[in-house]
Scaffold this motif. Structure first.
Motif, mmCIF file in Angstrom:
data_model
loop_
_atom_site.group_PDB
_atom_site.id
_atom_site.type_symbol
_atom_site.label_atom_id
_atom_site.label_comp_id
_atom_site.label_asym_id
_atom_site.label_seq_id
_atom_site.Cartn_x
_atom_site.Cartn_y
_atom_site.Cartn_z
ATOM 1 N N ALA A 333 0.823 -1.210 0.000
ATOM 2 C CA ALA A 333 0.000 0.000 0.000
ATOM 3 C C ALA A 333 0.853 1.255 0.000
ATOM 4 O O ALA A 333 0.437 2.307 -0.503
ATOM 5 N N ASP A 334 2.067 1.174 0.603
ATOM 6 C CA ASP A 334 2.919 2.359 0.663
ATOM 7 C C ASP A 334 3.363 2.822 -0.724
ATOM 8 O O ASP A 334 3.613 4.011 -0.949
ATOM 9 N N ILE A 335 3.471 1.861 -1.660
ATOM 10 C CA ILE A 335 3.866 2.221 -3.021
ATOM 11 C C ILE A 335 2.809 3.105 -3.666
ATOM 12 O O ILE A 335 3.096 4.104 -4.322
ATOM 13 N N PHE A 336 1.556 2.757 -3.464
ATOM 14 C CA PHE A 336 0.458 3.503 -4.089
ATOM 15 C C PHE A 336 0.163 4.805 -3.362
ATOM 16 O O PHE A 336 -0.368 5.749 -3.937
ATOM 17 N N SER A 337 0.479 4.864 -2.073
ATOM 18 C CA SER A 337 0.176 6.072 -1.302
ATOM 19 C C SER A 337 1.330 7.057 -1.277
ATOM 20 O O SER A 337 1.197 8.165 -0.755
#
Length: 480
Positions: A333-337
């Motif tokens: 999720a950190d990649i997308f956020s």
């Protein structure tokens, strides 16, 4: 799926690299191209024979073929051929193949960028399970065009494509001329067949008269035999021209590529005014230089010229680059956020040829020899164009005088035949004089048909060799 914000981050990181790569290098090593000058091209400019024919200064390649050919039947047949002729289809397919090859080569000018998303989950000896994710975009082994090798290869394929396109135009012009000449041949042979039938009928009447006079004791058997010679000669011509008409139709249908409706076929030779408009000569040297076959030869020469740049570039170092930029995180999720850390790699490599056994020298020598070959081919194409135009104009300068003389001969021979028959029937003259007059009239009419056909063929040939109305046709875009 990578969201829009992530794409922007990756794009922003790679944009400076991509821009630098595209701008790398400023020239190629190909020789500067200059059009070959041949003095012979201008020798037609002040031709007195041409000026005496009243030809205009408009260029033939500026006159569409539908404006040049006036007969609607012939224009419809030509349209059928342009759509259905199998040889032309092959040529047009070659053009599309060359265009696709050029587009493939053109793609090498730009880096090929790939985007990927990967994940990894592993367990170490401590039994701790680790997870990592990466999203990255990058290019692999992109050769920076420092010495113009890729651009020269691009020029090679572009000029090859343009050469094939001009060759296709030349093929279309040639096909239009072949169709028109085949249509005229069919018309002329139908005229010859009608003349042979008419002569056979008249000879049959003469035979009947001599047979009757033989019975009355006025004529001899020599007169009867003489009358039979012209009849059987005409009968032989009927059989011959019947075959010729059938073969002419077969040849025309082969050129067209499909059956031809009967209402489009000629019944006799039309006069030149109803079939063709006047041929505008336009005797500037640019007429020859704009002929599609000459342009095709020039594009082939330019392609060979660019190949020298490719061969020269092989002596210099080549620089290739592998580069990636992206994001990494232990949580997907950190990649997308946007909470992931940045990662990148940059791996340039330089290759310098040291020893190749003389391959680069031989390749350069070959490319230079090919350029010399295609230069000679280009100059020969111009000389051939000049020769074809000169021949057509030479025929044009005398054909009308020949037509006038043969028309006068037919008129005189017909009058002589009528008088000879009248004198023979009146018992004033022998049948041998009437027979000779009939032979002369028959031959004169045959010759007049051939000369009328030659006049029309010459107009078509002159239109074709001067560019044929397709040289200025807009080309398709070579990009994309």
């Amino acid at each position: 799926m990578i969201n829009i914000s992530t794409k922007k981050i990756l794009g922003a990181r790679l944009a400076p690299i991509v821009g630098a790569l595209i701008l790398a290098g400023c020239s190629t090593l190909a020789p500067d191209y200059s059009r070959s000058e041949i003095d012979i091209v201008n020798s037609l400019d002040n031709s007195s024979e041409v000026q005496s024919q009243g030809l205009s200064n408009q260029y033939a390649n500026q006159v569409p073929w539908k404006s040049f050919i006036q007969d609607s039947r012939l224009t419809q047949i030509i349209e059928l051929a342009l759509n259905s002729n199998r040889s032309l289809r092959q040529t047009l397919a070659d053009v599309e193949s060359a265009r696709a090859t050029y587009r493939i080569q053109k793609a090498d000018l730009y880096p090929k960028i790939d985007v990927g998303l990967s994940g990894n989950r592993s367990k170490a000896t401590s039994s701790e399970i680790t997870t990592s994710y990466q999203a990255q975009a990058g290019l692999t082994n992109y050769e920076i065009d420092l010495f113009g090798k890729t651009r020269s290869l691009n020029t090679v394929q572009m000029e090859a494509y343009l050469a094939s396109e001009e060759a296709a135009k030349a093929a279309q012009i040639s096909l239009i001329g072949e169709i028109a000449n085949a249509w005229l041949t069919l018309a002329a042979d139908k005229n010859q067949l009608s003349l042979a039938k008419e002569t056979a009928v008249n000879a049959g009447k003469a035979m009947a008269i001599t047979n009757k006079r033989l019975q009355l004791g006025v004529d001899s058997r020599i007169d009867v035999a003489s009358a039979e010679t012209i009849y059987h000669s005409a009968s032989s011509d009927i059989a011959n021209f019947t075959t010729q008409v059938a073969q002419d139709l077969n040849a025309l249908q082969l050129l067209v590529g499909e059956p031809i409706p009967d209402d489009l076929l000629p019944q006799d030779l039309p006069n030149s005014e109803s079939l063709l408009s006047d041929v505008p000569a336009g005797l500037s040297s640019s007429v020859l230089l704009q002929r599609p076959d000459v342009l095709a030869a020039e594009h082939t020469l330019k392609s060979a010229n660019a190949n020298i740049g490719v061969a020269r570039a092989a002596f210099f170092p080549s620089l290739s680059l592998t580069a990636t930029g992206g994001l990494a995180s232990n949580v997907l999720a950190d990649i997308f956020s946007g909470g992931a850390s940045s990662i990148w790699t940059l791996a340039p490599s330089l290759t310098l040829p040291i020893f190749d056994g003389g391959a680069n020298d031989a390749n350069l020598a070959y490319s230079e020899a090919q350029q010399t070959k295609y230069l000679a081919a280009y100059e020969y194409a111009i000389q051939s164009a000049f020769s074809e135009v000169a021949d057509a104009l030479a025929r044009r300068a005398t054909i009308q005088d020949q037509l006038n003389a043969e028309q006068a001969l037919v008129t005189a021979a017909s009058r002589s035949y009528d008088l000879s028959i009248a004198r023979y029937e009146g018992g004033v003259d022998s049948f041998q004089n009437a027979l000779e007059a009939q032979r002369i009239m028959y031959q004169a009419k045959q010759s007049l048909i051939l000369t009328k056909q030659a006049d029309l063929n010459n107009r078509i040939t002159l239109y074709r060799v001067l560019g044929g109305g397709l040289a200025q046709q807009d080309s398709n875009a070579v990009g994309g």
